[in-house]
Design an enzyme around this catalytic site. Structure first.
Site, PDB file in Angstrom:
ATOM      1  N   HIS A 162     -26.272  73.803  34.647  1.00 24.92           N
ATOM      2  CA  HIS A 162     -26.146  72.739  35.654  1.00 24.92           C
ATOM      3  C   HIS A 162     -25.734  73.365  36.975  1.00 24.92           C
ATOM      4  O   HIS A 162     -25.045  74.386  37.011  1.00 24.92           O
ATOM      5  CB  HIS A 162     -25.166  71.650  35.220  1.00 24.92           C
ATOM      6  CG  HIS A 162     -23.849  72.180  34.757  1.00 24.92           C
ATOM      7  ND1 HIS A 162     -23.656  72.707  33.498  1.00 24.92           N
ATOM      8  CD2 HIS A 162     -22.660  72.288  35.400  1.00 24.92           C
ATOM      9  CE1 HIS A 162     -22.402  73.101  33.381  1.00 24.92           C
ATOM     10  NE2 HIS A 162     -21.788  72.873  34.528  1.00 24.92           N
ATOM     11  N   HIS A 205     -23.859  72.449  40.463  1.00 23.11           N
ATOM     12  CA  HIS A 205     -22.996  71.473  41.129  1.00 23.11           C
ATOM     13  C   HIS A 205     -23.424  71.281  42.578  1.00 23.11           C
ATOM     14  O   HIS A 205     -23.617  72.262  43.314  1.00 23.11           O
ATOM     15  CB  HIS A 205     -21.546  71.978  41.150  1.00 23.11           C
ATOM     16  CG  HIS A 205     -20.888  72.064  39.812  1.00 23.11           C
ATOM     17  ND1 HIS A 205     -20.046  71.094  39.325  1.00 23.11           N
ATOM     18  CD2 HIS A 205     -20.930  73.029  38.854  1.00 23.11           C
ATOM     19  CE1 HIS A 205     -19.592  71.453  38.128  1.00 23.11           C
ATOM     20  NE2 HIS A 205     -20.116  72.626  37.821  1.00 23.11           N
TER      21      HIS A 205
HETATM   22  P1  AMP Z   1     -18.724  73.518  34.499  1.00 23.46           P
HETATM   23  O1  AMP Z   1     -17.251  73.750  34.520  1.00 23.46           O
HETATM   24  O2  AMP Z   1     -19.468  74.236  35.586  1.00 23.46           O
HETATM   25  O3  AMP Z   1     -19.331  73.734  33.119  1.00 23.46           O
HETATM   26  O4  AMP Z   1     -18.903  71.985  34.876  1.00 23.46           O
HETATM   27  C1  AMP Z   1     -18.955  70.961  33.963  1.00 23.46           C
HETATM   28  C2  AMP Z   1     -18.883  69.684  34.782  1.00 23.46           C
HETATM   29  O5  AMP Z   1     -19.447  68.632  34.015  1.00 23.46           O
HETATM   30  C3  AMP Z   1     -17.466  69.251  35.152  1.00 23.46           C
HETATM   31  O6  AMP Z   1     -17.399  69.109  36.578  1.00 23.46           O
HETATM   32  C4  AMP Z   1     -17.294  67.931  34.428  1.00 23.46           C
HETATM   33  O7  AMP Z   1     -16.542  67.010  35.182  1.00 23.46           O
HETATM   34  C5  AMP Z   1     -18.713  67.463  34.237  1.00 23.46           C
HETATM   35  N1  AMP Z   1     -18.976  66.637  33.075  1.00 23.46           N
HETATM   36  C6  AMP Z   1     -18.678  66.915  31.781  1.00 23.46           C
HETATM   37  N2  AMP Z   1     -19.128  65.935  30.968  1.00 23.46           N
HETATM   38  C7  AMP Z   1     -19.742  65.034  31.769  1.00 23.46           C
HETATM   39  C8  AMP Z   1     -20.397  63.773  31.532  1.00 23.46           C
HETATM   40  N3  AMP Z   1     -20.504  63.276  30.308  1.00 23.46           N
HETATM   41  N4  AMP Z   1     -20.903  63.121  32.603  1.00 23.46           N
HETATM   42  C9  AMP Z   1     -20.773  63.620  33.857  1.00 23.46           C
HETATM   43  N5  AMP Z   1     -20.177  64.794  34.145  1.00 23.46           N
HETATM   44  C10 AMP Z   1     -19.654  65.475  33.125  1.00 23.46           C
END
Ligand code: AMP
Ligand code: ZN
Length: 136
Positions: free
Chosen positions: A101, A103
């Site tokens: 993903h 950001h």
């Molecule tokens: P990372 O630390 O780069 O793996 O980012 C994961 C991101 O996904 C974090 O900013 C979380 O807040 C977000 N996240 C995790 N689960 C969900 C979800 N079900 N819906 C939306 N965002 C999510």
């Protein structure tokens, strides 16, 4: 390919409802559930790739073009003052969800967030050494 136990596979493919702000054949863009700032969103590929290492080059190219477009339209709609793209790979780099993903983080003057690192001071020799490693 989708991965059965991957929540972002399910979200990207519409199996779990979410706040989606964009969708096309390959990607969905959703609002982050723990936003750093107002409008923080995530670009998710609809196929499962755990991280940037696994993501094929053509998907990487399309993800970056989409990020550029989203940054433009989100900046216009939100009136933000700047923008960060952040992309984490593996736990030591802060990755917590193991489906690639990207950001999209709108930034606002005095928004209280810090997406920074602590600069170090390598010697000229140390820089030379790393330069040699990366160019051989
Ligand atoms: P990372 O630390 O780069 O793996 O980012 C994961 C991101 O996904 C974090 O900013 C979380 O807040 C977000 N996240 C995790 N689960 C969900 C979800 N079900 N819906 C939306 N965002 C999510
Ligand atoms: Zn997945």
């Amino acid at each position: 390919m989708k991965k059965d136990d991957c929540i972002f596979c399910k979200i990207a493919n519409g199996e779990i409802p979410t706040n989606s702000i964009y969708e096309d054949e390959k990607f969905r863009v959703i609002l982050d559930m723990g936003p750093a700032t107002k409008g923080h969103a995530l670009i998710l590929p609809k196929e499962h790739y755990a991280n940037l290492y696994e993501l094929p080059e053509d998907w990487a190219a399309e993800a970056m073009v989409l990020a550029k477009r989203m940054a433009g339209s989100m900046t216009e709609k939100l009136g933000c003052d700047g923008f960060n793209l952040v992309q984490n790979n593996n736990p030591c780099a802060g990755q917590t969800v193991f489906h690639f993903h990207l950001h999209l983080i709108p930034r606002y003057e005095n928004d209280g967030q810090e997406i920074l690192w602590n600069p170090t001071s390598p010697s000229a020799e140390e820089l030379k050494e790393i330069h040699q490693i990366l160019t051989k």
